[in-house]
Design a protein around this motif. Structure first.
Motif, mmCIF file in Angstrom:
data_model
loop_
_atom_site.group_PDB
_atom_site.id
_atom_site.type_symbol
_atom_site.label_atom_id
_atom_site.label_comp_id
_atom_site.label_asym_id
_atom_site.label_seq_id
_atom_site.Cartn_x
_atom_site.Cartn_y
_atom_site.Cartn_z
ATOM 1 N N HIS A 634 0.836 -1.208 0.000
ATOM 2 C CA HIS A 634 0.000 0.000 0.000
ATOM 3 C C HIS A 634 0.870 1.257 0.000
ATOM 4 C CE1 HIS A 634 -4.071 -1.566 0.221
ATOM 5 N NE2 HIS A 634 -3.673 -2.482 1.098
ATOM 6 N N TRP A 635 2.005 1.190 0.698
ATOM 7 C CA TRP A 635 2.924 2.339 0.684
ATOM 8 C C TRP A 635 3.476 2.546 -0.724
ATOM 9 C CZ3 TRP A 635 8.191 2.976 -0.320
ATOM 10 C CH2 TRP A 635 8.732 4.210 0.050
ATOM 11 N N TRP A 636 3.891 1.461 -1.374
ATOM 12 C CA TRP A 636 4.385 1.563 -2.745
ATOM 13 C C TRP A 636 3.296 2.074 -3.684
ATOM 14 C CZ3 TRP A 636 9.056 2.196 -3.932
ATOM 15 C CH2 TRP A 636 10.104 1.477 -3.343
ATOM 16 N N HIS A 637 2.049 1.691 -3.421
ATOM 17 C CA HIS A 637 0.934 2.146 -4.258
ATOM 18 C C HIS A 637 0.791 3.667 -4.197
ATOM 19 C CE1 HIS A 637 -3.596 2.339 -5.132
ATOM 20 N NE2 HIS A 637 -2.991 2.101 -6.259
ATOM 21 N N ARG A 638 0.886 4.218 -2.999
ATOM 22 C CA ARG A 638 0.799 5.682 -2.855
ATOM 23 C C ARG A 638 1.985 6.367 -3.534
ATOM 24 N NH1 ARG A 638 -0.803 3.936 2.352
ATOM 25 N NH2 ARG A 638 1.299 4.305 3.186
ATOM 26 N N VAL A 639 3.166 5.803 -3.374
ATOM 27 C CA VAL A 639 4.360 6.358 -4.025
ATOM 28 C C VAL A 639 4.201 6.347 -5.540
ATOM 29 C CG1 VAL A 639 6.822 5.963 -4.469
ATOM 30 C CG2 VAL A 639 5.934 5.786 -2.137
ATOM 31 N N ALA A 640 3.668 5.240 -6.076
ATOM 32 C CA ALA A 640 3.524 5.111 -7.525
ATOM 33 C C ALA A 640 2.583 6.159 -8.095
ATOM 34 C CB ALA A 640 3.021 3.705 -7.862
ATOM 35 N N TRP A 641 1.450 6.405 -7.441
ATOM 36 C CA TRP A 641 0.506 7.400 -7.956
ATOM 37 C C TRP A 641 1.073 8.810 -7.824
ATOM 38 C CZ3 TRP A 641 -2.914 6.470 -11.329
ATOM 39 C CH2 TRP A 641 -3.612 5.256 -11.351
#
Length: 720
Positions: A634-641
């Motif tokens: 989920h942390w990587w998901h926020r970083v990606a967006w």
């Protein structure tokens, strides 16, 4: 002089024998390298391409470095090299930067979608598997057609373009080139699967980037060019014969170019379709480790920027400076529009400044760009045909061994098919410009409905099925009607103009979003994301039924004790598998996934008679990742967006818009512009060539140690 199928005159810059030798020799060399690498992997790294998980998604263990290299290579099409220079020559200095901006945001978007897929569909093999789980067989069929069309059309158009270029510079018949380009790729992809394409992608990337830097620096430092200052002076001296209609004051050194902006926007839509609708980019995200998807994809997104920007700027402007001089291959005849569209600007510039060795190097670069595209397309289409078609509709009980065998066969079938399509396009008179204008209209309608499959729980089955179809016909109607309205008729010439193609691409891309939202209001519902976890259950149920898969060890104690606790006094021998299909078959502990679903969910059992996992209550299904792993994802998901938004704002707004004004590059600004572009090439080399070696240093050391010991053992036996 030779005459291309499209009536384009080309100079024979290299003998036919050399062209044949390079195509055949490079293909054979790559096959040999990959076969040896696969043997080493299997013997010393416990990686066997004889399993479907390894063949399709590389056991989901690919690290950041190899991911960035593979994504970079899959996206480094012939367009970014040869045609960036050709379009820079045609429209001016703005094209290479705009081209680069049209390459990176799609990869950043795919990083965000890829990590979201890991969260919601952790063990999918293809994007189409996700579609079927949510929308059923009809939706599955619609997106199979969209994905196959996108892959086949994109790959065949690259082969078409490459064969025409090879024909134009060597005299080799384009039919022979069309057949020879994919034949070597078929061999190593059929044997090695996705991991083989990762390895060859790395080799493609390393060789291609070295050649790109070589061409950029060799052309720039040539005495006939005279460095950055000399290049600027010569382009300005040729200003009177370098007039570009639609540019500010007709200059090639201005960013204000109406035609360049139209071309760049069409390119952005087409490239977005080539990424999101290409199962190869989804497979690479499925194949990565948890912490590798976002950094790997975004490293590739940054690195790819330097290819068209640096190479296109230097080659395109050098051609503008030299095309009226005696060293130019066509002198005293000027370049025709057909020659520019065929991509002859770069080989002619290389021939004029570097000579025969430069043309051989160009031929190698061309091979690298073409085969990286073909290998990526082959494994993607193979996975669709074997997993989404064969296993789903023809033989649902196919064993792992059978599935891999079908995957090998479909690689060969796809190689033959795209060769035929490329030949048909060639004989039909298609060219790269027309294909580039038509492809967004064909491939864009599925982008938003596919993205909403993971992003919006409110998209209904009917909306997902109907909206891409309506979107395609909307874009097609806009394209053809605009061509008729502006130019009075509909033919290859009018439909190959920029404005109708841009309007058609916009309609094809955005209209499905409107259709999806409106149709979803009819019988609305909310999709439960936990349903996607049944993909893993279905996989393990298949393992339970497959007689060819043996457990790596007995089921864990947790499974047996839980089973006994829930059935006091029961006979434990009832859980032992027998020849009776109604009995429970233990699920093997997967060394890649860790515990199996049955071990993590002790109340769930699969029997040999099960045909699906849909009967298991959702409340009984646990996510295969731990809480810590999910939190990281989920942390990587926020970083990606966040990174995707940043890239879009910079490359669409903050960078190009201030330059779109009445301004011609000064000498100092031009020198700084090209210098940064060249530095970016070196960054790309570090990111996707050197860093993967560091990232995979332990696996490399392990493989080298294994080979060394094997050689020692062999030589010892020989002495005895």
């Amino acid at each position: 002089m030779t005459s291309l199928q499209l009536n384009v005159a080309g100079e024979e810059l290299v003998p036919q024998a050399t062209a044949y030798g390079l195509l055949v020799g490079l293909g054979a060399a790559f096959c040999g390298v990959i076969l040896v690498a696969l043997k080493i992997q299997k013997a010393y790294l416990s990686e066997d391409s004889g399993t479907s998980e390894m063949f399709m998604v590389a056991n989901r263990t690919v690290g950041t470095g190899l991911t960035s290299s593979a994504v970079f290579s899959s996206w480094m099409w012939i367009n970014e090299t040869v045609f960036a220079a050709a379009m820079c020559y045609r429209y001016g200095i703005s094209i290479p930067m705009l081209w680069a901006a049209g390459l990176c945001f799609q990869i950043a978007l795919m990083a965000a979608l890829g990590v979201l897929a890991k969260i919601r569909v952790p063990y999918a093999h293809t994007s189409l598997e996700i579609i079927r789980m949510r929308y059923g067989n009809i939706g599955h069929g619609v997106f199979i057609v969209l994905n196959l069309t996108n892959n086949v059309f994109g790959c065949a158009s690259m082969i078409l373009t490459g064969s025409q270029l090879i024909y134009g510079i060597s005299g080799m018949h384009f039919a022979a080139a069309t057949v020879l380009i994919p034949i070597g790729v078929v061999c190593y992809t059929a044997v090695g699967g996705l991991k083989a394409t990762f390895l060859t992608d790395y080799l493609h990337t390393a060789i291609a980037l070295i050649l790109i830097m070589y061409f950029t620096l060799s052309v720039l430092t040539n005495d006939a060019v005279g460095g950055l200052g000399g290049l600027y002076d010569k382009v300005m001296a040729n200003a009177a014969v370098n007039i570009v209609p639609g540019n500010y004051e007709g200059s090639v050194l201005t960013f204000k170019s109406k035609n360049a902006i139209i071309w760049a926007l069409i390119l952005k839509f087409g490239n977005l379709a080539l990424v999101v609708m290409d199962t190869a980019f989804w497979q690479k995200s499925f194949a990565t480790e948890i912490n590798a998807t976002v950094p790997g994809y975004n490293l590739a997104a940054l690195a790819i920027f330097g290819v068209p920007w640096g190479l296109g700027s230097v080659i395109g402007m050098a051609a503008r400076a030299l095309h009226t001089t005696p060293i130019w291959p066509t002198y005293p005849n000027p370049l025709t529009l057909a020659q520019i569209n065929a991509g002859f600007v770069m080989p002619y510039t290389v021939k004029a400044l570097i000579g025969d060795q430069g043309i051989v190097a160009f031929f190698v670069l061309l091979f690298m760009a073409l085969t990286s595209t073909v290998s990526s397309s082959m494994i993607a289409v193979s996975s669709i045909l074997s997993f989404d078609v064969y296993k789903t509709y023809i033989n649902p009980k196919a064993s792992d061994k059978t599935l891999v065998r079908v995957s090998h066969l479909t690689v060969i079938i796809h190689g033959c098919f795209i060769t035929g399509v490329a030949l048909a396009l060639n004989y039909g008179g298609a060219n790269m410009t027309w294909i580039g204008y038509f492809r967004p209209i064909l491939a864009c309608p599925g982008i938003i409905p596919l993205a909403l499959t993971l992003l919006w729980s409110g998209q209904t089955r009917l909306a997902a099925i109907v909206s891409p179809v309506l979107g395609f016909f909307t874009g097609l109607a806009i394209w053809l009607s605009t061509s008729k309205s502006l130019y009075g008729e509909i033919n290859l010439t009018t439909t190959g103009m920029g404005v109708p193609a841009l309007y058609g691409a916009i309609g094809s891309f955005f209209s499905p979003a409107l259709y999806s939202v409106l149709i979803s209001q009819y019988k609305p519902y909310k999709f439960d994301w936990r349903i996607f976890l049944r993909i893993e259950l279905a996989d393990e149920a298949q393992l339970a039924r497959s007689s060819s898969i043996q457990p790596n060890h007995p089921p864990s104690d947790a499974t047996s004790t839980s089973s006994d606790a829930e059935k006091p006094g029961s006979d434990p021998t009832k859980d032992v598998p027998t020849n009776d299909d109604s009995r429970v078959t233990p699920i093997a502990h997967d060394p890649v996934r860790g515990k199996s679903v049955q071990e993590k969910n002790p109340g769930i059992f699969f029997t040999n008679s099960d045909t699906s996992a849909s009967s298991i209550p959702l409340d009984e299904i646990q996510h295969p990742f731990s809480e810590a792993e999910l939190k990281k994802l989920h942390w990587w998901h926020r970083v990606a967006w966040a990174w995707f938004v940043f890239i879009v704002l910079v490359t669409f707004v903050a960078w190009p818009m201030p330059l779109y004004r009445n301004y011609i590059f000064s000498k100092s600004f031009f020198s700084g512009w090209v210098t940064v572009a060249i530095i970016w090439q070196f960054f790309a080399f570090f990111a996707v060539v050197l860093y993967p070696l560091y990232d995979g240093r332990f696996e490399i050391e392990k493989g080298v140690r294994g080979v060394y010991r094997a050689i020692q053992a062999y030589t010892g036996k020989s002495k005895k």
